[in-house]
Design a protein around this motif. Structure first.
Motif, PDB file in Angstrom:
ATOM      1  N   ASP A  20      39.506  96.084 -23.533  1.00 36.00           N
ATOM      2  CA  ASP A  20      38.591  96.951 -24.279  1.00 36.00           C
ATOM      3  C   ASP A  20      38.654  96.716 -25.781  1.00 36.00           C
ATOM      4  O   ASP A  20      38.493  97.639 -26.561  1.00 36.00           O
ATOM      5  CB  ASP A  20      38.894  98.417 -23.965  1.00 36.00           C
ATOM      6  CG  ASP A  20      37.705  99.324 -24.260  1.00 36.00           C
ATOM      7  OD1 ASP A  20      36.568  98.847 -24.145  1.00 36.00           O
ATOM      8  OD2 ASP A  20      37.926 100.489 -24.611  1.00 36.00           O
TER       9      ASP A  20
ATOM     10  N   TRP B 238      40.071  85.930 -29.661  1.00 35.83           N
ATOM     11  CA  TRP B 238      38.635  85.982 -29.376  1.00 35.83           C
ATOM     12  C   TRP B 238      37.856  85.305 -30.500  1.00 35.83           C
ATOM     13  O   TRP B 238      36.841  84.646 -30.274  1.00 35.83           O
ATOM     14  CB  TRP B 238      38.243  87.445 -29.221  1.00 35.83           C
ATOM     15  CG  TRP B 238      36.802  87.714 -28.937  1.00 35.83           C
ATOM     16  CD1 TRP B 238      36.007  87.088 -28.022  1.00 35.83           C
ATOM     17  CD2 TRP B 238      35.996  88.710 -29.559  1.00 35.83           C
ATOM     18  NE1 TRP B 238      34.749  87.632 -28.035  1.00 35.83           N
ATOM     19  CE2 TRP B 238      34.720  88.630 -28.961  1.00 35.83           C
ATOM     20  CE3 TRP B 238      36.227  89.666 -30.541  1.00 35.83           C
ATOM     21  CZ2 TRP B 238      33.675  89.466 -29.338  1.00 35.83           C
ATOM     22  CZ3 TRP B 238      35.186  90.510 -30.911  1.00 35.83           C
ATOM     23  CH2 TRP B 238      33.932  90.409 -30.318  1.00 35.83           C
TER      24      TRP B 238
ATOM     25  N   GLY C  14      37.319  85.642 -24.407  1.00 28.25           N
ATOM     26  CA  GLY C  14      36.387  86.761 -24.345  1.00 28.25           C
ATOM     27  C   GLY C  14      36.648  87.669 -23.167  1.00 28.25           C
ATOM     28  O   GLY C  14      36.575  88.900 -23.282  1.00 28.25           O
ATOM     29  N   HIS C  15      36.963  87.088 -22.016  1.00 29.23           N
ATOM     30  CA  HIS C  15      37.256  87.892 -20.820  1.00 29.23           C
ATOM     31  C   HIS C  15      38.499  88.745 -21.045  1.00 29.23           C
ATOM     32  O   HIS C  15      38.541  89.922 -20.652  1.00 29.23           O
ATOM     33  CB  HIS C  15      37.454  86.991 -19.607  1.00 29.23           C
ATOM     34  CG  HIS C  15      36.190  86.353 -19.098  1.00 29.23           C
ATOM     35  ND1 HIS C  15      35.014  87.060 -18.942  1.00 29.23           N
ATOM     36  CD2 HIS C  15      35.913  85.072 -18.714  1.00 29.23           C
ATOM     37  CE1 HIS C  15      34.064  86.248 -18.481  1.00 29.23           C
ATOM     38  NE2 HIS C  15      34.588  85.033 -18.343  1.00 29.23           N
TER      39      HIS C  15
ATOM     40  N   THR D 168      36.614  94.313 -27.080  1.00 29.47           N
ATOM     41  CA  THR D 168      35.230  93.963 -27.377  1.00 29.47           C
ATOM     42  C   THR D 168      34.286  94.744 -26.479  1.00 29.47           C
ATOM     43  O   THR D 168      34.647  95.150 -25.391  1.00 29.47           O
ATOM     44  CB  THR D 168      34.970  92.464 -27.146  1.00 29.47           C
ATOM     45  OG1 THR D 168      35.058  92.197 -25.745  1.00 29.47           O
ATOM     46  CG2 THR D 168      35.978  91.613 -27.878  1.00 29.47           C
ATOM     47  N   PRO D 169      33.053  94.946 -26.926  1.00 26.20           N
ATOM     48  CA  PRO D 169      32.069  95.592 -26.054  1.00 26.20           C
ATOM     49  C   PRO D 169      31.770  94.708 -24.856  1.00 26.20           C
ATOM     50  O   PRO D 169      31.714  93.473 -24.992  1.00 26.20           O
ATOM     51  CB  PRO D 169      30.838  95.728 -26.963  1.00 26.20           C
ATOM     52  CG  PRO D 169      31.336  95.547 -28.349  1.00 26.20           C
ATOM     53  CD  PRO D 169      32.508  94.634 -28.255  1.00 26.20           C
ATOM     54  N   PRO D 170      31.612  95.264 -23.648  1.00 34.72           N
ATOM     55  CA  PRO D 170      31.267  94.448 -22.485  1.00 34.72           C
ATOM     56  C   PRO D 170      29.917  93.788 -22.665  1.00 34.72           C
ATOM     57  O   PRO D 170      29.045  94.295 -23.358  1.00 34.72           O
ATOM     58  CB  PRO D 170      31.258  95.465 -21.329  1.00 34.72           C
ATOM     59  CG  PRO D 170      30.996  96.787 -21.983  1.00 34.72           C
ATOM     60  CD  PRO D 170      31.652  96.707 -23.334  1.00 34.72           C
TER      61      PRO D 170
ATOM     62  N   ARG E 182      36.143  97.011 -31.043  1.00 42.25           N
ATOM     63  CA  ARG E 182      36.595  98.378 -30.810  1.00 42.25           C
ATOM     64  C   ARG E 182      38.021  98.522 -31.331  1.00 42.25           C
ATOM     65  O   ARG E 182      38.962  98.084 -30.696  1.00 42.25           O
ATOM     66  CB  ARG E 182      36.537  98.714 -29.326  1.00 42.25           C
ATOM     67  CG  ARG E 182      35.115  98.702 -28.783  1.00 42.25           C
ATOM     68  CD  ARG E 182      35.069  99.075 -27.331  1.00 42.25           C
ATOM     69  NE  ARG E 182      33.704  99.087 -26.831  1.00 42.25           N
ATOM     70  CZ  ARG E 182      33.372  99.394 -25.579  1.00 42.25           C
ATOM     71  NH1 ARG E 182      34.288  99.707 -24.716  1.00 42.25           N
ATOM     72  NH2 ARG E 182      32.111  99.374 -25.205  1.00 42.25           N
TER      73      ARG E 182
ATOM     74  N   GLU F  91      37.684  91.584 -23.450  1.00 41.66           N
ATOM     75  CA  GLU F  91      36.887  92.611 -22.782  1.00 41.66           C
ATOM     76  C   GLU F  91      37.743  93.413 -21.810  1.00 41.66           C
ATOM     77  O   GLU F  91      37.589  94.631 -21.690  1.00 41.66           O
ATOM     78  CB  GLU F  91      35.731  91.962 -22.033  1.00 41.66           C
ATOM     79  CG  GLU F  91      34.804  92.972 -21.370  1.00 41.66           C
ATOM     80  CD  GLU F  91      33.619  92.297 -20.681  1.00 41.66           C
ATOM     81  OE1 GLU F  91      33.144  92.841 -19.674  1.00 41.66           O
ATOM     82  OE2 GLU F  91      33.166  91.240 -21.176  1.00 41.66           O
TER      83      GLU F  91
END
Length: 409
Positions: free
Chosen positions: A404, A385, A397-398, A406-408, A80, A401
């Motif tokens: 925002d 990431w 990754g957490h 990366t997509p959840p 994103r 996310e």
């Protein structure tokens, strides 16, 4: 655009740029590079092998899925990266646009009380980890009341009201940076300058120039940004000997702005000369002095040394400077978090993803919204990431996310 799967990356970038009506100079500027660099990328003469620059291009082209640029490569995941948004912006925009349509109301406005509310809002901006949300909720009423204060007063009181109105629009600029449309960013910066000029107040003019410089630098006009802040500092300089401490604070903040702007253009000599001037100003002020809105002071000068070194890609110097700092002496939570973002960038420049992830996580813990809405922090999170060691991929990754990127899921 519906692009063929076998279309190479360089052609994809060119077609996406042209479809948006953007010139090479504009897209390259938004990425912090020159048009010759982009010409080589689009012609295939140069590979785009920097994930950070790929992220910048995607953001500038308002692309939410990197595969639109890279093609359906199996190792590339959606990110994103388009224009950021915040739920406070529509109400702020509405208040900004109401000015010409709201009739003049009768009755005076307590300008001193309004000034107190604005000062409290600046303190909230610097002390809250969720400053965009909390300050953003206050801004619509502050905008309306500031406009009414100017309409309902005259003489010296009106000049004071214009100083307050300029402060309000500067705060709007801070709170909507990176999340507002360019139209709103330019409009509020211009209103801050106009109000300061109407007040004929040197300090307010200096602060408004500092704010306008921020907008111009972040919208790919670094040369103009530098000229504005240097000119404003020159106009303020004759008033310093007889003026209050805050005038020197503004003068110093303008030079720190010039230092970072020059560093981002790779002009090391100029960057450090501007920083040296800011450093001398800080030495002339009390050790615990902090300007209310720009947070210029001893700590911020030292923090800016790290930023200058990082922007010049002198990562070893940046990290050595950071080692000697005590971040907790900075009263601004927002500025403290941004320091850790700069340190993250330094570690990434050295290829130390483990340290970078640790530091960026700390920045996010200090001020979640600073990290979420600062492009350099988001780019760093996306790079982590992608590049984090296998043992740290879950943590990276957490974090991505959480802000925002990366997509959840």
């Amino acid at each position: 655009m519906d692009l063929p799967d076998d279309l190479p990356m360089n052609e994809r970038i060119r077609l996406l740029r042209e479809s948006r009506g953007m010139s090479r100079a504009v897209l390259a500027g938004l990425c912090g590079r020159g048009p010759d660099w982009l010409k080589k990328i689009e012609s295939g003469e140069r590979d785009l092998d920097s994930f950070t620059l790929l992220m910048r291009i995607a953001g500038a082209l308002d692309v939410g899925d990197l595969t639109a640029i890279t093609g359906p490569a199996p190792l590339v995941q959606p990110v994103r990266t388009g224009r950021l948004s915040h739920p406070a912006v529509p109400a702020i925009w509405s208040a900004v646009m109401e000015r010409a349509m709201v009739p003049k109301q009768s009755g005076p406005v307590d300008v001193a009380a309004l000034r107190g509310r604005v000062e409290q809002s600046w303190r909230l901006w610097h002390t809250s980890g969720h400053n965009r949300t909390e300050v953003g909720a206050l801004l619509p009423d502050l905008i309306r009341d500031a406009e009414q204060a100017v309409r309902s007063t005259d003489g010296a009181t009106r000049r004071e009201a214009n100083v307050v109105r300029s402060d309000v629009y500067r705060l709007v600029g801070q709170a909507t940076a990176y999340v507002a449309s360019p139209e709103l960013a330019w409009l509020v910066a211009d209103r801050a300058v106009d109000a300061a000029r109407d007040a004929d107040d040197p300090a307010a003019i200096g602060c408004a120039a500092w704010n306008l410089g921020n907008i111009m630098r972040e919208t790919a006009y670094p040369g103009e940004a530098l000229r504005i802040v240097v000119d404003a500092a020159s106009q303020l300089r004759p008033h310093l000997d007889d003026g209050p401490e805050d005038w020197r604070g503004i003068y110093g903040a303008l030079h720190l702005h010039a230092a970072v702007t020059s560093a981002r253009e790779g002009k090391a000599g100029e960057a450090w000369r501007y920083w040296d001037t800011g450093n001398e100003v800080a030495k002339s002020l009390p050790q615990n002095y902090v300007h209310a809105s720009t947070v210029f002071g001893r700590a911020n000068v030292d923090f800016h040394a790290v930023s200058v070194a990082t922007d010049l890609r002198s990562s070893s110097k940046a990290l050595n400077l950071a080692d000697d700092l005590d971040p907790d002496v900075m009263p601004s939570v927002e500025r403290r978090s941004r320091l850790w973002v700069e340190i993250t960038r330094g570690h990434l420049q050295r290829g130390d993803t483990t340290a970078a992830l640790h530091v960026l996580t700390k920045a996010h813990r200090i001020s979640p919204e600073t990290v979420q809405f600062t492009p350099s922090a988001r780019s760093a999170a996306a790079e982590l990431w992608r590049k984090a060691p296998r043992a740290l991929r879950g943590e990276a990754g957490h974090l991505a996310e959480a802000i925002d990127v990366t997509p959840p899921g």
